[in-house]
Design a protein around this motif. Structure first.
Motif: not given
Length: 548
Positions: A16-21, A41-52
């Motif tokens: 695993v390289e990245y975890i989005f969320g 860690l790729i910190l996003t602004r919404h969990e849905q975006g992280a999942g996509f």
């Protein structure tokens, strides 16, 4: 070590390289374990975006994309992303937090049964109740997520389990090899193809997913059997190929369906019924046969009931067919060849129309002319997706990422961001309607923070255009689908991106060329004219006679 340390170690073991969320209170042990790991860690602004983003990572790499949320509302925000990955065949793991399970601190506050909730939209959903089980659960989940057909898995890590002491016990990663279809089945397929008069090849999403393009190219070039694709099968074989009939962007009544109706055998490679049907078998001539070539057996329903299943590794099956088949003199492709010329003439009719607001066909052609074959276009969901599927010729696999399974809005921008992260040397253009863009537009901040070089095109018609088109096609009055949009240029600039608003066809061409060749995040607010949708897609196709 702590259970959270062991979890991170198991993920590192899987590559695993990245975890989005978006982490929460219940993920803090996990977050601290990640801080000193090789995983970013790729910190996003919404969990849905992280999942996509995680699903797109899985789609493009074939490895499992991983995303993280807290409990309750954070976890429930993954539901659409999980369905997107599950239906689209994208290997994805969702890690969610939970309150302590051994002793409650806050009663039922924020607690939802996430494992049960995600059961219908994942291949695997389990809670960790003993930290020592983490390595086996991670290895099992990764194996399940990547096994055909790929999809989503979920592991819930409660707060108290994450902090408990456990033993180090990591399982080695072993990649599975798929079985080969039996000799007798391959022989039956060879006989059906050789005995057919007008065989035709269909290339589906499974062929794109498993990178079997060369085997298919060899088969088509050797047999000279023409082919067409589903929306998610675009690019496996170059759509500029002289034997390509194009894409079945609709389920019926398009020009490509004239050729489908003439075939007496369809060799269906990598398609299953989760993707919107490229044709309805119930409407085909009784004498027409279908061969299903895939990793798994066909699922029979009213639209799809093939006469032969060739189950096994797709590339191996296609290679064996190429080795054993003999092109036949009685094969008649004359209609297909004429159809290819007619289809290409039809599709280019408005490609260079200079009216403004721009026609979707003209926008598609401008983007196609601007980008190289290796560059990537990601699509949100809207009526423009039909025009991209029909008119944008893909020369390489996975260079157009569209969703024809869940067909959700909101995925175009996050998908483009992940595509750019994975392919930093390729130019990436994310396309969204004004409706779909606003569903995850906050991820512009994430894109700017990550310093991505990304172009976003908003096809702006101030409405939910797909439903408005269908509303008109069904004879209903125009009602309930018009939008009021923000100033998208000012909106983009407020995030630190650069906004653009072309005022003519030529201005758009110049603006797009500048954006894709300039660093940073660029947002183009492009006024689009869908007024011909009804005339072309409803009336013309409804009355088509197939007298090509």
């Amino acid at each position: 070590m702590k259970a959270s340390d062991l979890f991170i170690k198991a993920l590192e073991n899987e590559g695993v390289e990245y975890i989005f969320g978006i982490p929460g209170e219940e993920n803090l042990d996990f977050l601290e374990s990640m801080r000193t790991s090789s995983i970013k860690l790729i910190l996003t602004r919404h969990e849905q975006g992280a999942g996509f983003m995680a699903a797109t990572y899985g789609r493009l790499t074939g490895k499992v994309g991983v995303c993280l949320s807290t409990l309750g509302p954070g976890a429930t925000n993954f539901a659409t992303s999980a369905a997107y990955a599950q239906l689209g065949g994208m290997p994805t793991m969702m890690i969610t937090g939970q309150k302590p399970i051994k002793q409650s601190k806050q009663g039922r506050f924020q607690i939802v049964d996430i494992v049960r909730m995600f059961g219908p939209v994942t291949k695997y959903a389990k809670q960790v109740s003993n930290g020592n089980n983490i390595p086996a659960m991670v290895r099992d989940a990764f194996k399940i997520a990547t096994t055909e057909r790929p999809g989503a898995v979920l592991i819930e890590l409660p707060e108290d389990i994450a902090s408990e002491e456990v033993k180090d016990n990591i399982y080695p990663v072993k990649h599975m090899k798929y079985p080969i279809a039996s000799n007798s089945t391959i022989g039956d397929a060879v006989s059906m193809i050789q005995n057919a008069s007008r065989p035709l090849v269909l290339i589906g999403a499974g062929a794109n997913r498993t990178r079997i393009g060369q085997a298919l190219i060899d088969f088509i070039d050797y047999t000279k059997i023409p082919f067409f694709t589903t929306q998610m099968g675009k690019g496996v074989v170059d759509e500029n190929h002289s034997l390509c009939l194009g894409c079945a962007a609709l389920s019926a009544n398009d020009y490509v369906h004239c050729a489908i109706q003439r075939a007496d055998l369809i060799i269906n490679i990598g398609h299953d019924v989760i993707e919107k049907p490229p044709f309805f078998m119930e409407n085909l001539p009784d004498a027409q046969k279908v061969i299903h070539i895939n990793f798994f057996a066909s699922e029979v329903d009213d639209t799809y009931f093939p006469q032969l299943d060739v189950v096994g590794d797709i590339a191996s099956s296609v290679t064996l067919l190429t080795e054993l088949i003999s092109p036949q003199e009685h094969w008649d492709f004359e209609y297909y060849i004429r159809a290819i010329k007619e289809i290409r003439s039809h599709l280019t009719k408005y490609s260079y129309d200079e009216r403004f607001p721009i026609l979707p066909q003209s926008a598609v052609q401008t983007i196609r002319d601007t980008l190289n074959d290796e560059d990537i276009v990601t699509l949100d969901n809207g009526v423009y997706k039909i025009w991209f599927a029909r008119n944008y010729k893909c020369a390489k696999p996975n260079t157009m990422l569209l969703d024809n399974a869940l067909a959700t809005m909101g995925a175009g921008l996050p998908s483009g961001m992940a595509a750019k992260m994975i392919n930093p040397k390729k130019r990436v253009v994310a396309i969204a309607g004004d409706g779909g863009f606003m569903m995850n537009s906050q991820e512009l901040e994430t894109a700017v923070r990550l310093k991505l070089d990304l172009t976003v095109i908003i096809l702006n018609d101030n409405s939910y255009g797909m439903i408005r088109w269908k509303q008109a096609g069904m004879g209903f009055e125009d009602f309930g689908l018009n939008l009021g949009n923000p100033d998208f240029v000012a909106y983009a600039n407020s995030y630190g991106a650069t906004g653009h608003r072309p005022t003519s066809y030529k201005d758009f061409k110049q603006t797009l060329n500048e954006c894709v060749n300039t660093k940073g995040v660029h947002v183009i607010d492009l006024a689009v004219d869908y007024s011909l949708n009804h005339a072309i897609l409803n009336e013309l196709l409804k009355n088509m006679t197939c007298m090509i």
